[in-house]
Design a protein around this motif. Structure first.
Motif, mmCIF file in Angstrom:
data_model
loop_
_atom_site.group_PDB
_atom_site.id
_atom_site.type_symbol
_atom_site.label_atom_id
_atom_site.label_comp_id
_atom_site.label_asym_id
_atom_site.label_seq_id
_atom_site.Cartn_x
_atom_site.Cartn_y
_atom_site.Cartn_z
ATOM 1 N N UNK A 68 0.945 -1.246 0.083
ATOM 2 C CA UNK A 68 0.051 0.013 0.131
ATOM 3 C C UNK A 68 1.012 1.183 0.022
ATOM 4 N N UNK A 69 2.221 1.140 -0.274
ATOM 5 C CA UNK A 69 2.944 2.489 -0.186
ATOM 6 C C UNK A 69 3.218 2.911 -1.337
ATOM 7 N N UNK A 70 2.465 2.541 -2.602
ATOM 8 C CA UNK A 70 2.404 3.222 -3.872
ATOM 9 C C UNK A 70 1.774 4.528 -3.570
ATOM 10 N N UNK A 71 2.110 5.682 -4.117
ATOM 11 C CA UNK A 71 1.647 7.065 -4.259
ATOM 12 C C UNK A 71 -0.012 6.781 -4.766
ATOM 13 N N UNK A 72 -0.831 7.476 -4.496
ATOM 14 C CA UNK A 72 -2.346 7.415 -4.752
ATOM 15 C C UNK A 72 -2.568 7.808 -6.160
ATOM 16 N N UNK A 73 -1.784 8.747 -6.665
ATOM 17 C CA UNK A 73 -1.784 9.245 -8.198
ATOM 18 C C UNK A 73 -1.462 8.101 -8.946
ATOM 19 N N UNK A 74 -0.426 7.440 -8.628
ATOM 20 C CA UNK A 74 0.056 6.045 -9.275
ATOM 21 C C UNK A 74 -0.844 4.774 -9.321
ATOM 22 N N UNK A 75 -1.419 4.603 -8.329
ATOM 23 C CA UNK A 75 -2.312 3.255 -8.260
ATOM 24 C C UNK A 75 -3.366 3.744 -8.930
ATOM 25 N N UNK A 76 -3.950 5.048 -8.891
ATOM 26 C CA UNK A 76 -5.111 5.461 -9.583
ATOM 27 C C UNK A 76 -4.857 5.212 -11.157
ATOM 28 N N UNK A 77 -3.775 5.756 -11.576
ATOM 29 C CA UNK A 77 -3.434 5.518 -13.027
ATOM 30 C C UNK A 77 -3.493 4.159 -13.406
ATOM 31 N N UNK A 78 -2.801 3.261 -12.747
ATOM 32 C CA UNK A 78 -2.513 1.815 -12.910
ATOM 33 C C UNK A 78 -4.178 1.484 -13.091
ATOM 34 N N UNK A 79 -4.971 1.394 -12.065
ATOM 35 C CA UNK A 79 -6.260 1.107 -12.130
ATOM 36 C C UNK A 79 -7.186 1.529 -13.318
ATOM 37 N N UNK A 80 -7.074 2.657 -13.408
ATOM 38 C CA UNK A 80 -7.553 3.325 -14.769
ATOM 39 C C UNK A 80 -7.132 2.611 -15.931
ATOM 40 N N UNK A 81 -6.017 2.308 -15.932
ATOM 41 C CA UNK A 81 -5.402 1.859 -17.249
ATOM 42 C C UNK A 81 -6.131 0.371 -17.427
ATOM 43 N N UNK A 82 -6.108 -0.316 -16.275
ATOM 44 C CA UNK A 82 -6.634 -1.657 -16.483
ATOM 45 C C UNK A 82 -8.230 -1.825 -16.606
ATOM 46 N N UNK A 83 -9.044 -0.567 -15.967
ATOM 47 C CA UNK A 83 -10.138 -0.440 -16.334
ATOM 48 C C UNK A 83 -10.512 -0.013 -17.860
ATOM 49 N N UNK A 84 -9.866 0.643 -18.444
ATOM 50 C CA UNK A 84 -9.787 0.903 -19.732
ATOM 51 C C UNK A 84 -9.639 -0.412 -20.560
ATOM 52 N N UNK A 85 -8.885 -1.160 -20.224
ATOM 53 C CA UNK A 85 -8.404 -2.515 -20.842
ATOM 54 C C UNK A 85 -9.497 -3.316 -20.823
ATOM 55 N N UNK A 86 -10.235 -3.394 -19.661
ATOM 56 C CA UNK A 86 -11.374 -4.308 -19.446
ATOM 57 C C UNK A 86 -12.560 -3.801 -20.297
ATOM 58 N N UNK A 87 -12.426 -2.746 -20.156
ATOM 59 C CA UNK A 87 -14.122 -1.907 -20.869
ATOM 60 C C UNK A 87 -14.227 -2.318 -22.348
ATOM 61 N N UNK A 88 -15.460 -2.585 -22.707
ATOM 62 C CA UNK A 88 -15.749 -2.746 -24.062
ATOM 63 C C UNK A 88 -16.253 -1.536 -24.596
ATOM 64 N N UNK A 89 -16.199 -0.484 -23.823
ATOM 65 C CA UNK A 89 -16.397 0.945 -24.509
ATOM 66 C C UNK A 89 -15.150 1.839 -24.533
ATOM 67 N N UNK A 90 -14.175 1.305 -25.118
ATOM 68 C CA UNK A 90 -12.937 1.985 -25.402
ATOM 69 C C UNK A 90 -12.840 2.375 -26.574
ATOM 70 N N UNK A 91 -11.975 3.312 -27.166
ATOM 71 C CA UNK A 91 -11.814 4.189 -28.447
ATOM 72 C C UNK A 91 -12.182 3.305 -29.401
ATOM 73 N N UNK A 92 -11.302 2.048 -29.522
ATOM 74 C CA UNK A 92 -11.108 1.202 -30.639
ATOM 75 C C UNK A 92 -11.848 -0.203 -30.066
#
Length: 135
Positions: A68-92
């Motif tokens: 849990x020592x990862x900075x908040x902004x970094x874990x948010x970016x990581x999870x956002x990237x993973x959510x983008x990957x999971x999502x069927x509603x991405x750009x392509x």
């Protein structure tokens, strides 16, 4: 590919990630969902496979409370990237043969570069944990 649209969509996923991270159990479930999708499409993800696996690993460690020592902004970016990957509603849309994961790979590569120093710290922490366990 319209980089402005991609950035706008990613920013939406960052807001979703901030909310998701408030519930580590739900975060863990999303990580598991993403791992299943990644395994299913491993062949088209070869170029970013190791990066993707490390991002999933850090998100999983964060969500289960072991790291849990990862900075908040970094874990948010990581999870956002993973959510983008999971999502069927991405750009392509992922079902477009040959192109469906191009935007996912771009987002995940950008996230990886953005949080590279924090990923290095995680890998050092992980190595130290292995040394502690083996002593």
């Amino acid at each position: 590919m319209d980089f402005n649209k991609l950035t706008t969509r990613f920013n939406i996923f960052k807001k979703i990630a901030q909310q998701l991270l408030l519930n580590k159990n739900n975060t863990f479930k999303k990580v598991q969902e993403g791992l299943k999708k990644a395994d299913k499409h491993k062949g088209v993800l070869t170029a970013i496979w190791d990066q993707l696996q490390l991002l999933f690993e850090v998100a999983k460690a964060y969500s289960n409370g072991s790291y849990t020592t990862i900075p908040r902004g970094s874990i948010v970016a990581i999870v956002a990237g993973l959510l983008y990957f999971i999502s069927p509603l991405d750009l392509v849309p992922d079902f477009i043969a040959g192109l469906g994961f191009v935007d996912d790979a771009l987002i995940l590569s950008l996230v990886y570069k953005q949080v590279a120093k924090d990923l290095e710290k995680y890998l050092k922490w992980k190595a130290a944990q292995k040394n502690i366990i083996h002593i």
